[in-house]
Scaffold this motif. Structure first.
Motif, PDB file in Angstrom:
ATOM      1  N   VAL A  63       0.833  -1.214   0.000  1.00 48.10           N
ATOM      2  CA  VAL A  63       0.000   0.000   0.000  1.00 48.10           C
ATOM      3  C   VAL A  63       0.862   1.256   0.000  1.00 48.10           C
ATOM      4  O   VAL A  63       0.609   2.194  -0.774  1.00 48.10           O
ATOM      5  CB  VAL A  63      -0.974  -0.008   1.202  1.00 48.10           C
ATOM      6  N   ALA A  64       1.903   1.304   0.825  1.00 52.20           N
ATOM      7  CA  ALA A  64       2.779   2.481   0.880  1.00 52.20           C
ATOM      8  C   ALA A  64       3.502   2.686  -0.446  1.00 52.20           C
ATOM      9  O   ALA A  64       3.651   3.823  -0.910  1.00 52.20           O
ATOM     10  CB  ALA A  64       3.782   2.348   2.019  1.00 52.20           C
ATOM     11  N   ALA A  95       4.763   8.048   4.201  1.00 54.40           N
ATOM     12  CA  ALA A  95       4.589   6.655   3.773  1.00 54.40           C
ATOM     13  C   ALA A  95       5.948   5.982   3.558  1.00 54.40           C
ATOM     14  O   ALA A  95       6.173   4.859   4.018  1.00 54.40           O
ATOM     15  CB  ALA A  95       3.764   6.599   2.488  1.00 54.40           C
ATOM     16  N   ILE A  96       6.864   6.685   2.903  1.00 54.00           N
ATOM     17  CA  ILE A  96       8.184   6.098   2.657  1.00 54.00           C
ATOM     18  C   ILE A  96       8.985   5.999   3.955  1.00 54.00           C
ATOM     19  O   ILE A  96       9.699   5.014   4.179  1.00 54.00           O
ATOM     20  CB  ILE A  96       8.948   6.892   1.575  1.00 54.00           C
ATOM     21  N   GLY A  97       8.862   6.989   4.833  1.00 52.28           N
ATOM     22  CA  GLY A  97       9.563   6.934   6.117  1.00 52.28           C
ATOM     23  C   GLY A  97       9.184   5.698   6.906  1.00 52.28           C
ATOM     24  O   GLY A  97      10.044   4.986   7.440  1.00 52.28           O
ATOM     25  N   ASN A 123       4.965   8.857  15.326  1.00 49.50           N
ATOM     26  CA  ASN A 123       6.278   9.383  14.954  1.00 49.50           C
ATOM     27  C   ASN A 123       6.154  10.524  13.954  1.00 49.50           C
ATOM     28  O   ASN A 123       5.036  10.918  13.590  1.00 49.50           O
ATOM     29  CB  ASN A 123       7.151   8.245  14.404  1.00 49.50           C
ATOM     30  N   VAL A 124       7.282  11.031  13.503  1.00 47.95           N
ATOM     31  CA  VAL A 124       7.293  12.158  12.560  1.00 47.95           C
ATOM     32  C   VAL A 124       6.602  11.775  11.250  1.00 47.95           C
ATOM     33  O   VAL A 124       5.830  12.565  10.694  1.00 47.95           O
ATOM     34  CB  VAL A 124       8.740  12.647  12.306  1.00 47.95           C
ATOM     35  N   ALA A 125       6.852  10.576  10.742  1.00 50.75           N
ATOM     36  CA  ALA A 125       6.214  10.140   9.493  1.00 50.75           C
ATOM     37  C   ALA A 125       4.697  10.141   9.623  1.00 50.75           C
ATOM     38  O   ALA A 125       3.985  10.541   8.696  1.00 50.75           O
ATOM     39  CB  ALA A 125       6.709   8.749   9.096  1.00 50.75           C
ATOM     40  N   ASP A 126       4.193   9.720  10.777  1.00 49.58           N
ATOM     41  CA  ASP A 126       2.749   9.730  11.011  1.00 49.58           C
ATOM     42  C   ASP A 126       2.201  11.156  10.985  1.00 49.58           C
ATOM     43  O   ASP A 126       1.110  11.402  10.454  1.00 49.58           O
ATOM     44  CB  ASP A 126       2.411   9.074  12.353  1.00 49.58           C
TER      45      ASP A 126
END
Length: 150
Positions: A63-64, A95-97, A123-126
């Motif tokens: 999905v990502a 998504a990539i993080g 986290n930061v990606a979220d």
């Protein structure tokens, strides 16, 4: 090319924060920043948002990957308002993080823990994904139709 550079910088920020969580916070467990309100808490998340769908890494990876490829395609093929572009850039970066964590570690490193609000550690990606989604919704609601009329 500029989009890819911005994405790389944002992913770098995310991965740097996770590096510190893995190397310094993991052994401490939880550090109160504001007692009973906000802590830095090390969590290995093997699920999706709010820990749902535990241990389905392959689905999250697929999905990502698809979302990131579609987002990059959309950025390069469509002339859109900056609000939409920033939203897509943030979603792709987040998504990539998290994808990097899933492939490299088998889980996503989470550490922001707002105890007073909910019991979800993130986290930061979220943050990138949530803010990007809000911006993309704003773009769709307020800007997309105006661009289509031009």
């Amino acid at each position: 090319m500029i989009y890819e550079i911005i994405i790389a910088i944002l992913i770098g920020l995310d991965q740097l924060s996770k590096y510190f969580a893995l190397n310094y916070l993991k052994d401490m467990g939880s550090i109160p920043i504001i007692q009973s309100i906000f802590h830095l808490t090390y969590v290995e998340n093997r699920g999706a948002a709010f820990g749902m769908f535990q241990n389905n890494q392959i689905i999250f990876i697929i999905v990502a990957s698809i979302a990131s490829i579609f987002g990059l395609y959309y950025l390069h093929k469509k002339n859109m308002h900056i609000v939409g572009k920033v939203g897509i850039l943030l979603i792709i970066s987040g998504a990539i993080g998290n994808l990097i964590d899933r492939v490299r570690l088998g889980f996503v490193v989470d550490y922001f823990d707002f105890i007073i609000i909910w019991e979800y550690v993130f986290n930061v990606a979220d943050v990138f994904v949530v803010v990007g989604t809000v911006l993309l919704c704003i773009y769709i609601l307020f800007f997309e139709d105006k661009e289509m009329v031009k």
